[in-house]
Design a protein around this motif. Sequence first.
Motif, mmCIF file in Angstrom:
data_model
loop_
_atom_site.group_PDB
_atom_site.id
_atom_site.type_symbol
_atom_site.label_atom_id
_atom_site.label_comp_id
_atom_site.label_asym_id
_atom_site.label_seq_id
_atom_site.Cartn_x
_atom_site.Cartn_y
_atom_site.Cartn_z
ATOM 1 N N THR A 1 9.790 -8.597 25.102
ATOM 2 C CA THR A 1 9.976 -7.717 25.669
ATOM 3 C C THR A 1 10.501 -7.781 26.893
ATOM 4 O O THR A 1 10.058 -8.704 28.066
ATOM 5 C CB THR A 1 8.049 -7.190 26.172
ATOM 6 O OG1 THR A 1 7.679 -6.664 24.832
ATOM 7 C CG2 THR A 1 8.214 -5.597 26.756
ATOM 8 N N GLN A 2 11.798 -6.851 27.471
ATOM 9 C CA GLN A 2 12.454 -6.970 28.719
ATOM 10 C C GLN A 2 11.630 -5.536 29.049
ATOM 11 O O GLN A 2 12.193 -4.229 29.060
ATOM 12 C CB GLN A 2 13.818 -7.473 28.312
ATOM 13 C CG GLN A 2 13.068 -8.786 27.872
ATOM 14 C CD GLN A 2 15.099 -9.147 27.791
ATOM 15 O OE1 GLN A 2 15.677 -8.353 28.019
ATOM 16 N NE2 GLN A 2 14.866 -10.435 27.214
ATOM 17 N N LYS A 3 12.144 -5.956 31.245
ATOM 18 C CA LYS A 3 12.089 -4.753 31.496
ATOM 19 C C LYS A 3 13.476 -4.803 32.898
ATOM 20 O O LYS A 3 13.748 -5.204 33.340
ATOM 21 C CB LYS A 3 10.773 -4.518 32.592
ATOM 22 C CG LYS A 3 10.834 -2.602 32.865
ATOM 23 C CD LYS A 3 9.469 -2.912 33.545
ATOM 24 C CE LYS A 3 9.079 -1.206 33.596
ATOM 25 N NZ LYS A 3 7.919 -1.302 34.861
ATOM 26 N N VAL A 4 13.931 -3.446 32.463
ATOM 27 C CA VAL A 4 15.999 -3.296 33.120
ATOM 28 C C VAL A 4 15.643 -2.325 33.630
ATOM 29 O O VAL A 4 15.606 -1.059 33.054
ATOM 30 C CB VAL A 4 17.017 -4.136 32.255
ATOM 31 C CG1 VAL A 4 17.967 -3.557 33.004
ATOM 32 C CG2 VAL A 4 16.598 -4.878 31.655
ATOM 33 N N GLU A 5 15.985 -2.003 35.465
ATOM 34 C CA GLU A 5 15.916 -1.278 35.494
ATOM 35 C C GLU A 5 15.275 -0.205 35.414
ATOM 36 O O GLU A 5 15.367 1.007 34.607
ATOM 37 C CB GLU A 5 17.384 -0.639 35.756
ATOM 38 C CG GLU A 5 18.012 -1.739 36.404
ATOM 39 C CD GLU A 5 20.146 -1.166 36.809
ATOM 40 O OE1 GLU A 5 19.836 0.477 36.465
ATOM 41 O OE2 GLU A 5 20.762 -1.501 35.729
ATOM 42 N N GLY A 6 14.059 0.008 35.251
ATOM 43 C CA GLY A 6 12.703 1.641 34.879
ATOM 44 C C GLY A 6 12.355 1.426 33.889
ATOM 45 O O GLY A 6 11.661 1.861 32.882
ATOM 46 N N ILE A 7 12.958 0.645 32.845
ATOM 47 C CA ILE A 7 13.637 1.032 31.227
ATOM 48 C C ILE A 7 12.857 -0.584 30.875
ATOM 49 O O ILE A 7 13.310 -1.362 30.835
ATOM 50 C CB ILE A 7 14.574 0.845 30.265
ATOM 51 C CG1 ILE A 7 15.263 1.995 31.312
ATOM 52 C CG2 ILE A 7 14.457 1.260 29.156
ATOM 53 C CD1 ILE A 7 14.229 3.933 30.410
ATOM 54 N N GLU A 8 11.976 -0.420 29.362
ATOM 55 C CA GLU A 8 11.251 -1.526 28.815
ATOM 56 C C GLU A 8 12.024 -1.085 27.498
ATOM 57 O O GLU A 8 11.094 0.154 26.768
ATOM 58 C CB GLU A 8 9.864 -1.634 28.711
ATOM 59 C CG GLU A 8 9.418 -3.196 28.275
ATOM 60 C CD GLU A 8 7.694 -2.430 29.192
ATOM 61 O OE1 GLU A 8 6.996 -3.075 29.627
ATOM 62 O OE2 GLU A 8 7.050 -1.906 27.570
ATOM 63 N N ALA A 9 12.287 -3.061 26.806
ATOM 64 C CA ALA A 9 12.756 -2.599 25.797
ATOM 65 C C ALA A 9 11.691 -3.734 24.637
ATOM 66 O O ALA A 9 11.310 -4.896 24.971
ATOM 67 C CB ALA A 9 14.211 -3.231 25.820
ATOM 68 N N MET A 10 11.147 -3.327 23.832
ATOM 69 C CA MET A 10 10.631 -4.283 22.643
ATOM 70 C C MET A 10 11.251 -4.399 21.490
ATOM 71 O O MET A 10 11.423 -3.558 20.905
ATOM 72 C CB MET A 10 8.588 -3.637 22.461
ATOM 73 C CG MET A 10 8.099 -4.419 22.234
ATOM 74 S SD MET A 10 6.453 -3.848 21.415
ATOM 75 C CE MET A 10 6.153 -2.989 23.381
ATOM 76 N N ALA A 11 11.388 -5.679 21.408
ATOM 77 C CA ALA A 11 12.218 -6.014 20.145
ATOM 78 C C ALA A 11 11.282 -6.626 19.141
ATOM 79 O O ALA A 11 10.830 -7.344 19.483
ATOM 80 C CB ALA A 11 13.341 -6.950 19.858
ATOM 81 N N HIS A 12 11.094 -6.442 17.901
ATOM 82 C CA HIS A 12 10.882 -6.649 17.111
ATOM 83 C C HIS A 12 11.871 -7.085 15.444
ATOM 84 O O HIS A 12 12.664 -6.519 15.041
ATOM 85 C CB HIS A 12 9.937 -5.716 15.843
ATOM 86 C CG HIS A 12 8.588 -5.391 16.494
ATOM 87 N ND1 HIS A 12 8.517 -4.910 18.038
ATOM 88 C CD2 HIS A 12 7.459 -6.169 16.528
ATOM 89 C CE1 HIS A 12 7.082 -4.535 18.669
ATOM 90 N NE2 HIS A 12 6.449 -5.394 17.067
ATOM 91 N N ILE A 13 11.695 -8.089 14.694
ATOM 92 C CA ILE A 13 12.217 -8.367 13.048
ATOM 93 C C ILE A 13 11.548 -8.282 12.225
ATOM 94 O O ILE A 13 10.445 -8.381 12.259
ATOM 95 C CB ILE A 13 13.667 -9.382 13.478
ATOM 96 C CG1 ILE A 13 14.047 -9.211 12.503
ATOM 97 C CG2 ILE A 13 12.579 -10.526 13.309
ATOM 98 C CD1 ILE A 13 16.086 -10.181 12.573
ATOM 99 N N LYS A 14 12.072 -7.581 11.136
ATOM 100 C CA LYS A 14 10.921 -8.289 9.634
ATOM 101 C C LYS A 14 12.091 -8.955 8.908
ATOM 102 O O LYS A 14 12.845 -7.829 8.665
ATOM 103 C CB LYS A 14 10.848 -6.409 9.418
ATOM 104 C CG LYS A 14 9.665 -6.575 8.081
ATOM 105 C CD LYS A 14 9.017 -5.025 7.436
ATOM 106 C CE LYS A 14 7.693 -5.050 6.540
ATOM 107 N NZ LYS A 14 7.410 -4.380 6.793
#
Length: 171
Positions: free
Chosen positions: A65-78
């Motif tokens: 999970t990363q947070k940049v300029e008020g937006i949080e992005a959570m990445a998954h891979i399947k």
Amino acid sequence: MKKQLILCLAILSLLTMPLFAMQHNSHDMKDSSMDHSTMDHGSMDHGSMDHDGMSASGDMVMLGTQKVEGIEAMAHIKDVKAAMAKMNMSITHHFMLMIKDQHGKTNDKGTVAVKIKGPDGSVSKPIKLMGMGGHFGADVTLEKPGMYTFSVGSKLADGVKRSFEFTYHVH
């Protein structure tokens, strides 16, 4: 072939929505530098989940999970290699990105793309991620063992361009 790809994307997106909802409710992570391999992730075993027989078999891995300029992005891979091989498709993985605003609301509107740097140093052309019911996703092919870097660029409704980076090791 195109119908199979669309069908696979639709099934994978439907199958992953509950995972993101449970992941969101089970814990709140802010730092992608954490060691996720030892985390509980809400006591979920992503690899053994059964979705009424419609599941593409394979392990789901959280990339961070990363947070940049008020937006949080959570990445998954399947890993979907085995399921795709049954349909004579060379796709090996499904990359997913959930984006949340500062109020915790998910967003699947905007432009999001990923470039993938392979273990040999080659970098793919941008792959557009489609909005899929609360997250963005795309099928990708990770053929060789080694470390892959996912460089994600986004431009959401607020017009701000943000970049996120995640890594994954293929064995």
